[in-house]
Write a protein that holds these residues in place. Structure first.
Motif, PDB file in Angstrom:
ATOM      1  N   GLU A   1       7.823  30.050  18.535  1.00 35.38           N
ATOM      2  CA  GLU A   1       6.416  30.329  18.262  1.00 35.38           C
ATOM      3  C   GLU A   1       6.260  31.491  17.286  1.00 35.38           C
ATOM      4  O   GLU A   1       5.420  31.441  16.378  1.00 35.38           O
TER       5      GLU A   1
ATOM      6  N   ILE B   1      13.197  25.341  19.727  1.00 31.72           N
ATOM      7  CA  ILE B   1      12.491  24.596  20.768  1.00 31.72           C
ATOM      8  C   ILE B   1      13.480  23.752  21.571  1.00 31.72           C
ATOM      9  O   ILE B   1      13.431  23.711  22.808  1.00 31.72           O
TER      10      ILE B   1
ATOM     11  N   LYS C   1       8.388  15.427  22.071  1.00 38.41           N
ATOM     12  CA  LYS C   1       8.533  16.232  20.868  1.00 38.41           C
ATOM     13  C   LYS C   1       9.189  15.429  19.740  1.00 38.41           C
ATOM     14  O   LYS C   1      10.178  14.733  19.966  1.00 38.41           O
TER      15      LYS C   1
ATOM     16  N   ASN D   1       6.019  19.722  17.876  1.00 38.56           N
ATOM     17  CA  ASN D   1       7.113  20.135  18.763  1.00 38.56           C
ATOM     18  C   ASN D   1       6.651  21.211  19.741  1.00 38.56           C
ATOM     19  O   ASN D   1       7.082  21.252  20.902  1.00 38.56           O
ATOM     20  N   LEU D   2       5.776  22.084  19.273  1.00 38.45           N
ATOM     21  CA  LEU D   2       5.296  23.182  20.110  1.00 38.45           C
ATOM     22  C   LEU D   2       4.227  22.756  21.100  1.00 38.45           C
ATOM     23  O   LEU D   2       4.026  23.414  22.122  1.00 38.45           O
TER      24      LEU D   2
ATOM     25  N   ARG E   1      11.479  29.140  23.306  1.00 41.07           N
ATOM     26  CA  ARG E   1      10.116  28.862  22.863  1.00 41.07           C
ATOM     27  C   ARG E   1       9.443  30.077  22.232  1.00 41.07           C
ATOM     28  O   ARG E   1       8.750  29.949  21.223  1.00 41.07           O
TER      29      ARG E   1
END
Length: 602
Positions: free
Chosen positions: A537, A528, A589, A583-584, A533
């Motif tokens: 994920e 991240i 974050k 964080n996602l 990303r």
């Protein structure tokens, strides 16, 4: 033989906890505290070491289970040819005596059930004296311990077991209430089952309602936070790493440790997770436990403490227990409490700084104790230590330990500058710069293009993923990029991150273990930070998919057998899950919070 690790569910009352198998057997319970001796220890031996089974007599029953939404109340549903029953298991928040409540509820038809209660105090070694009182209550006593069972079902003794048979029809409820008390006290009165259930539903409902969302991962985050709350010792705020001991990191091997204690290593991540999730009171309690635990002579700081802050957690072996999947020895206590781990200084100072930034009030030891800790660290930071993984193969100059020593001074400098504290600021800056230079010179291998596990090593370590997360160097630094690439190349197995290559025997143990789940979450966090990303994920989804059917994770995972390994459920795995989910899903974050004001990141 115990069930698979992933076949267990957790129930608890913020004082102790039990593991319940899919088959309706409670195979692990320590009373009256997490770190007390177990009265059900079949998890680490056989049913003769203690368990409590309630299940249909039809061994072919179809089984499903769930937690009641946003609670720690477990429902196990048994479907048989005769009908359907639901077994409801929970431990009410204790006001005096800890109690385990089991309710058998008829859903349809009429189902024949059976019960087997095998009480064994002293981690499965001590057979109690069991008597039936005038009202039918069973009383089991051995030395200082007493357990009483209240139920309308007629029970009998059989070969040192308590057994019973009963049937449940649609609309009926049969209660069982097992309560602990010191044996010198009167037999405690039973709780009212429905009242206890209603109170437990209210408690967990009110607590979980304060949880802040995490987008599509909100349900997983909620379950992890409920688990973390269940692993909290309410009277002190200490959080145990796990409620179990000696669940192996490799089946049949000696990597079996007692995790029923509180680690300073987990301090900052746990604190930030609770704060980011909206649980400021839980974060406050954890912070106060932390500061009380480390109060005293800086030379005597430990890496772990008991749930009340106790310092002696002497390690010994329960030789009468065969171990989970024959994994021996079964260890009680943890000798690592005597180790030197320099990283704990960084964790304590970072947690204190994050607490101040978040407005938490420090009621116990504060800046004065931290001044003393840093004065001591300034004298010892050059020494080798056992490192974050608590190796038993001798002390080394572990790179991560030095990075966290840098963090200790960096966060203290930040606190002094932000809050106007009196301190030897220039001396601290010199030490901070000296540590940084030493790590970059001795902890980095130019030929490998990577930081290494310890000075002079040619191996990498997953703890190096934390370098950009704590702000030691920015994530786009070429040395950090090279380290991430080396970890991807050398430590990823079947898509998951190993802590380090155990074949090097740096830990003094036979090689082989599973993938340490927190390390894989760390890699997702670093992705991240790197702007990768999609990869973050994808990795996060794989990790979430490893949870068992009720959303729990252990310490490690075996990619070959597709089984959970290690103590269960593991607080650090669940804290890491929550942290990565935030964080996602958040603009601010957690992976950036710790490094936000660091000298290297500016």
């Amino acid at each position: 033989m115990a069930s698979r690790i992933e076949d267990y569910a957790l129930i608890g009352d913020c004082g102790s906890a039990a593991l319940v198998g899919k088959d309706g057997s409670v195979d692990w319970l320590c009373w009256p505290r997490f770190d007390s001796e177990a009265c059900f220890a079949a998890l680490l031996g056989t049913p003769e070491n203690g368990r409590w089974l309630i299940a249909p007599r039809d061994a072919g029953a179809r089984i499903t289970r769930r937690y009641q939404p946003n609670t720690l109340i477990l429902e196990t549903r048994f479907e048989t040819d005769e009908g359907v029953v639901t077994l409801v298991d929970f431990m009410p928040q204790r006001h005096q005596n800890p109690t385990l409540v089991r309710l058998v509820i008829g859903e349809s038809g009429r189902v024949a059930m059976h019960l087997e209660l095998v009480l064994r105090f002293g981690f499965g070694a001590i057979v109690p004296w069991v008597t039936s009182m005038e009202d039918g209550t069973l009383r089991a006593v051995a030395g200082p311990d007493m357990v009483v069972l209240h139920t309308p079902v007629h029970l009998t003794g059989q070969n040192m077991h308590t057994v019973g048979h009963f049937a449940v029809a649609a609309g009926e409820m049969v209660p069982f209430l097992l309560t602990y008390a010191p044996s010198h006290l009167p037999v405690p009165a039973p709780l009212v089952p429905q009242t206890a259930l209603d109170a437990s539903q209210t408690f967990w409902g009110n607590w979980s309602a304060r949880c802040l969302p995490a987008g599509p991962w909100s349900a997983a985050v909620m379950r992890s936070l409920i688990t973390l709350k269940a692993l909290t010792y309410g009277p002190t705020g200490g959080i145990v790493a796990a409620p179990t001991t000696s669940l192996p990191e490799l089946f049949g091997g000696p990597r079996n440790w007692d995790y029923r204690y509180c680690w300073l290593r987990d301090a900052t991540l746990t604190l930030s997770t609770l704060l980011n999730a909206g649980f400021h009171d839980s974060a406050q309690a954890w912070n106060e436990w932390l500061l009380r635990a480390v109060a005293g002579s800086p030379e005597q700081i430990q890496i772990m403490y008991g749930i009340g802050g106790e310092r002696r957690v002497i390690e010994w072996e329960a030789s009468w227990l065969g171990g989970y999947e024959n994994s021996r020895p079964v260890r009680i206590g943890n000798a690592a409490h005597l180790q030197l781990q320099l990283d704990v200084f960084g964790e304590v100072m970072d947690a204190a700084h994050q607490a101040r930034r978040s407005g938490l009030v420090t009621h116990e030891s504060g800046w004065g104790v931290q001044l003393a800790l840093l004065d001591y660290l300034a004298r010892i930071w050059r020494e080798p230590d056992e490192g974050i993984w608590e190796v038993r193969g001798g002390r080394r100059q572990f790179t991560h330990s030095k990075v966290m020593a840098w963090v200790a001074f960096d966060r203290a400098i930040q606190s002094a500058e932000m809050f106007g504290f009196d301190c030897p600021l220039e001396d601290w800056r010199k030490v901070r710069d000296e540590i940084h230079a030493a790590v970059c010179t001795q902890g980095f291998d130019a030929g490998l293009g990577s930081f290494v596990q310890y000075y002079g090593s040619k191996e990498v370590d997953a703890s190096l993923l934390l370098i950009p997360c704590v702000g030691f160097l920015p994530v786009d630094d070429p040395r950090v990029r090279g380290t991430i690439e080396a970890i991807e190349r050398d430590l990823i197995v079947s898509g998951f991150v190993m802590r380090y290559r155990t074949e090097t025997k740096v830990d003094g143990l036979p090689p082989g273990e599973g993938a340490f789940l927190a390390c894989s979450f760390w890699l997702a966090d670093v992705y991240i930070l790197q702007g990768r990303r999609a990869e973050a994920e994808a990795l996060f989804k794989r990790l979430v998919s490893l949870r068992n059917d009720v959303g729990l994770l252990s310490e490690e995972y075996d990619p070959q057998s597709n089984e959970l390994l290690g103590n269960f459920p593991q607080a650090f795995s669940h804290v890491s899950l929550v942290n990565s989910a935030f964080n996602l899903t958040r603009a601010s974050k957690p992976a950036e919070q710790r490094a936000d004001h660091s000298a290297a990141a500016r």
